[in-house]
Design an enzyme around this catalytic site. Structure first.
Site, PDB file in Angstrom:
ATOM      1  CE1 TYR A 490      -3.941   2.137   0.235  1.00 34.92           C
ATOM      2  CE2 TYR A 490      -2.646   3.343   1.849  1.00 34.92           C
ATOM      3  CZ  TYR A 490      -3.733   3.263   1.011  1.00 34.92           C
ATOM      4  OH  TYR A 490      -4.622   4.313   0.941  1.00 34.92           O
ATOM      5  CB  SER A 571      -6.830   2.719  -3.000  1.00 33.34           C
ATOM      6  OG  SER A 571      -7.341   4.009  -2.827  1.00 33.34           O
ATOM      7  CG  ASP A 656     -13.974   3.714  -6.827  1.00 33.85           C
ATOM      8  OD1 ASP A 656     -14.218   4.575  -5.958  1.00 33.85           O
ATOM      9  OD2 ASP A 656     -12.903   3.083  -6.878  1.00 33.85           O
ATOM     10  CG  HIS A 694     -12.315   2.881  -3.260  1.00 33.59           C
ATOM     11  ND1 HIS A 694     -11.587   3.132  -4.407  1.00 33.59           N
ATOM     12  CD2 HIS A 694     -11.422   2.919  -2.230  1.00 33.59           C
ATOM     13  CE1 HIS A 694     -10.321   3.331  -4.084  1.00 33.59           C
ATOM     14  NE2 HIS A 694     -10.191   3.195  -2.776  1.00 33.59           N
TER      15      HIS A 694
END
Length: 724
Positions: A490, A571, A656, A694
């Site tokens: 991430y 993301s 999203d 999302h």
């Protein structure tokens, strides 16, 4: 179609007349039209791309076997960490394959969970399971629940109120709320909720939307949500009478307010952040007439992070990193705000992540020690450490309340499904008082054949930096340079990626002799704000270098080779892995980009993207654009003359409204345009989910299908062997 056959990509229209000027740099944006998700042309693009990706994915010979096995082992009961209100216990539970978790009430811990009563079943909210509970909050007396419901994964929600005893809804309905904390006043008469300017008026449009498959069909909204507002709603009154207590305009236009009420009901607390950055102002109001709120600015700069924990009369207890990079607990007398008392000092190595006031007299403190949770109990008055809980290594989640003597502790790790314990602090602090409430029983495969190790990799750019990385694999794995590896990352927004249990991950290891790796790259929050800020804005390159350093380590240590290495992120993690693909296309065999932030030139123009400017910078600012954005933005830095590039699968969803699908649409279009003629025939596909957002609230059936596609795509493109 065979997966070895060449993929015939559809012809995507390019409009070379769309040119933007960024500080005297001319940038073409030929796929600008794909930013409009509701146009007929974009809908045709979605249909054509899904035909390509589904044809490819369904041709993978073991895809159906993997999916069926995943569905089979997924079909086990799963429990959330319980809470307690008005003498009763509440938790979410899924029997296995239900699309949404059901919210239950249990009268007593002496009873079996089989005797629990259903409070809310979101599976009844829609026929296709795409309407989910986004958040909920109990009134102080435990008699009323307000809960926010989201449709198709949208960040927009509708708030309802439920009488707990009768299970009947109140007439009150608050449409068009967003990121609402749903904070009750202690008189049980109303809540504070968050929305955006004009959203209440726009709620009239809801009545005009078409009903399809038992749910309301809504078009995704991509327009920037500019002015945040916080209102107070008194139960039983028309929404038109709601009182606005915060409006973020003028000098507050880029700020994000969070509101909570103190547990004694005396104060309304506001935490004010610049977008998603963690440094905050802290204001308060002595609750009285809500119509005449006048905020008192206890802390009004943005130098440090302050988190309100509890209060005792005039004393506020705050978790802060002021003069403490690993955080500490301080006390401020609001009548003497310059006098600060340190109650729990900073730990020399471990990060103080979470503090809860429990049973009136104690603080339950969760620390992060090299990305592993540690739990302590402290005395509220003296700050003395009373107990370290003897728990297995993993990720801890807790529930506790000032007025309750019981606390709940939920723990899981890569190879341990969640176990939930309850501890009665009135009885004893000994480990014997830690009673098992529920354990998730996972029998799909033998987890004892697998192991987890943690390594610390020296950064190739700075040998003083050591990057934590978890590796999960079979105990029998041989370091022969041929093991397929899926590396997850991430690396942003000060978010820590701690050990988690994933059924799909265990199947990846089981069926493909795979290795699952998690890189705790800079930009995350694993070591506090210093770790975060060494991987944001102009230092964002460090995040990508960390991924590359860990990937090279896996190759050097003979775990794998470049052709057997996949990286995956969602993301902000989607940004991370897509930049790595551009930076080092020779280092990876496959890249999976989930709902990624891929257009750094224009991200801040859509929905809540402007809140991320503190993290990424803004293309509107010359120093930001020239300094790093123009060389990082994944869409704009796909190699033009690359002779090698990883296999790519992009995933997004048509609803999203956080990282809007235009990011992924434009990126895959440009990728196919530039690289479709590569001789290695590696696929460049996009998987677009319908009636999903999302990620939050995604139905179980959609999650299983998506996970199956991701892991089978990775396995096939890495030439991994499927083992029954």
């Amino acid at each position: 179609m065979s997966v070895t056959d060449p993929i015939h990509y559809s012809q995507i229209r390019r409009d070379d007349n769309v040119i933007d000027d960024y500080h005297s740099t001319q940038i073409h944006d030929p796929y600008r039209w794909l930013e409009d998700p509701g146009s007929v042309e974009t809908e045709e693009f979605v249909r054509a791309q899904n035909v390509i990706s589904q044809k490819y994915l369904k041709s993978i010979p073991y895809r159906e076997k993997f999916c069926e096995h995943l569905k089979q082992v997924f079909n086990i009961p799963k429990f959330s960490c319980p809470s307690k209100y008005a003498g009763k216990y509440y938790y979410h539970m899924n029997t296995g394959l239900q699309n949404q978790d059901i919210f239950y009430e249990l009268d007593s811990l002496d009873k079996s969970t089989d005797e629990a009563q259903i409070i809310l079943d979101p599976n009844t909210f829609s026929e296709d399971g795409t309407v989910a509970i986004q958040s909920m909050s109990f009134s102080d007396d435990g008699k009323t629940i307000c809960y926010a419901v989201s449709d198709a994964g949208s960040d927009w929600s509708t708030v309802y109120f439920l009488d707990v005893a009768s299970r009947k809804k109140h007439a009150d309905v608050l449409e068009r709320t967003k990121f609402s904390s749903l904070a009750w006043t202690m008189d049980n008469k109303g809540i504070f909720y968050r929305t955006y300017q004009d959203a209440r008026q726009n709620s009239e449009q809801e009545e005009k939307n078409e009903i399809i498959n038992g749910v309301t069909s809504r078009k995704i909204e991509i327009e920037r949500t500019d002015v945040q507002e916080i209102y107070y709603h008194r139960l039983g009154t028309p929404r038109g009478e709601d009182i606005c207590v915060v409006r973020c305009e003028k000098d507050l236009s880029d700020y994000f307010f969070s509101i909570e009420t103190s547990n004694d009901g005396l104060y309304l607390i506001a935490s004010i952040r610049l977008g998603t950055l963690h440094e905050n102002r802290l204001w308060y109001y002595r609750l009285g007439e809500i119509e005449k709120i006048e905020w008192i600015k206890l802390i009004d700069d943005l130098k440090y992070t302050y988190e309100f924990i509890t209060s005792r009369e005039n004393k506020f207890y705050l978790k802060t990193n002021m003069n403490a990079k690993n955080y500490r607990l301080i006390v401020i007398d609001i009548e003497k705000p310059t006098e600060i008392i340190e109650l729990i000092p900073e730990h020399s190595e471990d990060l103080l992540e979470d503090v809860k006031c429990v049973n009136q007299n104690y603080f339950l403190c969760e620390y992060l020690s090299h990305v592993k949770s540690v739990l302590y109990l402290y005395d509220l008055k003296t700050g003395q450490q009373l107990k370290k809980f003897n728990l297995s290594i993993g990720n801890i989640q807790t529930w506790g309340d000032e007025r309750e003597n019981e606390i709940f502790i939920r723990i899981e790790s890569f190879l341990s499904p969640s176990a939930i314990y309850v501890c009665d602090l009135n009885k004893s602090f000994s480990d014997d008082n830690l009673k098992l409430f529920k354990r998730v029983e996972f029998n799909g495969i033998d987890l004892d054949t697998m192991t987890t190790e943690q390594v610390f990799v020296k950064s190739k750019q700075d040998e003083n930096v050591k990057i934590p990385m978890f590796l999960v694999h079979k105990k029998s794995m041989i370091k022969n340079g041929e093991n397929p590896v899926c590396l997850y990352v991430y690396g942003g927004f000060s978010i820590s990626i701690k050990p988690f249990f994933s059924i799909a991950t265990t199947l990846w290891i089981h069926h493909f002799n795979g290795v699952f790796a998690v890189v705790n790259a800079r930009g995350g929050g694993e070591y506090g704000e210093e770790w975060h800020k060494s991987g944001y804005r102009e230092k964002k390159w460090n995040t990508f270098y960390d991924v590359c350093s860990c990937s090279e380590y896996l190759i050097e240590q003979n775990y794998t080779s470049a052709s057997k290495l996949a990286i995956n992120g969602g993301s902000n993690g989607g940004l991370t892995v897509s930049v790595c693909a551009n930076l080092r296309p020779d280092l990876f065999g496959t890249v999976v980009i989930q709902v990624g932030v891929l257009d750094l030139y224009r991200y801040h123009k859509w929905t809540i993207g402007h809140y991320w400017i503190g993290e990424y910078g803004s293309s509107d600012v010359k120093e930001d654009f020239d300094g790093w954005i123009k060389n990082i933005s994944p869409l704009h830095n796909i190699p033009k003359n690359s002779s090698i590039y990883p296999s790519i699968m992009v995933t997004t969803a048509d609803h999203d409204d956080r990282v809007v699908p235009g990011h992924s649409f434009k990126y895959i279009a440009q990728l196919q345009h530039q690289l479709k003629d590569l001789k290695n025939n590696r696929p460049l596909i996009i998987r677009i989910d319908i009636r999903a957002g999302h990620g939050s609230g995604k139905p179980t059936v959609k999650r299983i299908e998506e996970l199956s596609d991701i892991y089978c795509f990775i396995a096939h493109t890495l030439n991994a062997t499927f083992i029954d």
